[in-house]
Design a protein around this motif. Sequence first.
Motif, PDB file in Angstrom:
ATOM      1  N   LYS A 388       0.828  -1.206   0.000  1.00  0.00           N
ATOM      2  CA  LYS A 388       0.000   0.000   0.000  1.00  0.00           C
ATOM      3  C   LYS A 388       0.862   1.256   0.000  1.00  0.00           C
ATOM      4  O   LYS A 388       0.574   2.231  -0.714  1.00  0.00           O
ATOM      5  N   ASP A 392       0.952   4.218  -2.710  1.00  0.00           N
ATOM      6  CA  ASP A 392       0.746   5.612  -2.310  1.00  0.00           C
ATOM      7  C   ASP A 392       1.857   6.499  -2.850  1.00  0.00           C
ATOM      8  O   ASP A 392       1.621   7.652  -3.238  1.00  0.00           O
ATOM      9  N   ARG A 398      -4.527   6.050  -7.511  1.00  0.00           N
ATOM     10  CA  ARG A 398      -4.938   4.705  -7.983  1.00  0.00           C
ATOM     11  C   ARG A 398      -5.456   4.733  -9.419  1.00  0.00           C
ATOM     12  O   ARG A 398      -6.529   4.223  -9.730  1.00  0.00           O
ATOM     13  N   PRO A 402      -5.657  -0.114 -11.760  1.00  0.00           N
ATOM     14  CA  PRO A 402      -6.128  -0.218 -10.370  1.00  0.00           C
ATOM     15  C   PRO A 402      -6.727  -1.590 -10.069  1.00  0.00           C
ATOM     16  O   PRO A 402      -7.535  -2.113 -10.825  1.00  0.00           O
ATOM     17  N   GLY A 403      -6.291  -2.170  -8.965  1.00  0.00           N
ATOM     18  CA  GLY A 403      -6.840  -3.452  -8.520  1.00  0.00           C
ATOM     19  C   GLY A 403      -6.398  -4.651  -9.312  1.00  0.00           C
ATOM     20  O   GLY A 403      -6.911  -5.748  -9.118  1.00  0.00           O
ATOM     21  N   TYR A 406      -4.189  -6.586  -6.412  1.00  0.00           N
ATOM     22  CA  TYR A 406      -4.926  -6.749  -5.148  1.00  0.00           C
ATOM     23  C   TYR A 406      -6.055  -5.732  -5.097  1.00  0.00           C
ATOM     24  O   TYR A 406      -5.882  -4.575  -5.501  1.00  0.00           O
ATOM     25  N   ALA A 407      -7.209  -6.138  -4.579  1.00  0.00           N
ATOM     26  CA  ALA A 407      -8.354  -5.247  -4.483  1.00  0.00           C
ATOM     27  C   ALA A 407      -7.995  -4.029  -3.636  1.00  0.00           C
ATOM     28  O   ALA A 407      -7.393  -4.168  -2.556  1.00  0.00           O
ATOM     29  N   GLY A 408      -8.321  -2.851  -4.140  1.00  0.00           N
ATOM     30  CA  GLY A 408      -8.039  -1.625  -3.405  1.00  0.00           C
ATOM     31  C   GLY A 408      -6.648  -1.092  -3.601  1.00  0.00           C
ATOM     32  O   GLY A 408      -6.327  -0.004  -3.146  1.00  0.00           O
ATOM     33  N   VAL A 409      -5.787  -1.866  -4.269  1.00  0.00           N
ATOM     34  CA  VAL A 409      -4.408  -1.453  -4.481  1.00  0.00           C
ATOM     35  C   VAL A 409      -4.060  -1.461  -5.961  1.00  0.00           C
ATOM     36  O   VAL A 409      -3.546  -0.518  -6.483  1.00  0.00           O
TER      37      VAL A 409
END
Length: 409
Positions: A388, A392, A398, A402-403, A406-409
């Motif tokens: 993460k 960042d 993102r 995106p994703g 990994y989901a959200g990353v």
Amino acid sequence: MADTYRPDSAEQLRELVAWASAEEAPLEVLGRGSKRGLGRPMQAQAGVDMTGFTGIIEYEPDELILAAHTGTPLAEIQAELAAKAQDFAFEPPDLGPLLGGEAGQATIGGTVSCNLAGPRRVKSGAVRDHFLGFHAVSGRGEAFKSGGRVVKNVTGYDLCKLMCGAYGTLAVMTDVTLKVLPVAEETRTVLLVGLDEDAAVKALTAGLQSAYEVSAAAHMPADIARASGVSTVRKSGGAVTALRIEGPPVSVKHRAKKLAEEVLHGHGETHELQDRTSRDFWAEVRDVRPFVGLDGTAVWRISVPPAEGAGVAKRLGEAVSGARYYLDWGGGLIWLAVPQGEDAQHASVRAALGDSTGHATLIKADPEVRAAVPVFQPQADGVAVLTKNLKDAFDPRRVLNPGRMYAGV
């Protein structure tokens, strides 16, 4: 995905990514799309077609260095290298047919981004071990570069290692520089027939630890061997354990003979594949051809410590319904095909790893399955935090693939 943009200069790309970051508009980064089925499906507002970045920038055969734009077809580069009897030592696979596409569509950028290496990895290392430098645009819309033309030129962070295997989620590379090596003049493969997984891994380990410079070591169970496109393997009548020797003809002949007589004599009767047949066999292993064209099948790539390969393979055979597999990298890589179903049997596959430090990656499955299950091995909490933080730093909004990992990353 409404629009696809095709920048043809680094400045156009930088402006496009800067706009996407400002608008928080997610982008799908593509070469020729041969690896689009790798990773989780993405919801992108627009696509970035990198085929405008094509061509070899610099090739110095005497210095063993090649630089190319990332949209350059891998086949085009390899043809140029072949004219000088050189190639990439990491033996890049062509997964296009496995993923339902055409052969020969891979780009150098996609190969580096996905860190794809073939059977010679046990001797020559992965893509990242030959990746010297790059130019890129981060998810912030900032152009940057790292590395150069030699291996030991890095001060500070080695960003080549970071970008290699990031699947385009941290930055968009516009060009890459890699080390190349001479092509082996001849190759031979020593075969053992009829070994189970335990005996096969012992034989492979003995060969890899010998003085005879084994450059590839694989094991095909009987059902896989009987479907081989190489007639000698297909007609062997049982499981096949294979060790490859490469180099000058006289040396190859001598080392293959000594390997069979001194190292493998206690493991069973040996046979030999000569040059052309040997190359065909390892291309089959490299490109995962035993699992090409199997409808309703999911394919996993499982990496484990080589000594644990036989045990993990046995557990997979017992715990995963309809499992078919073969071993590469001396037992350290298991290619597994299973009936896809609704979840590619992901819980059973990962449970079979047991206490191993290995990881399982879902390489081929329908989009709805890849959206429903973890495609990459779930990360430990500490590693997830690092992942993460890297996202960042390079792509805080993102916007790049995106994703995909990994989901959200």
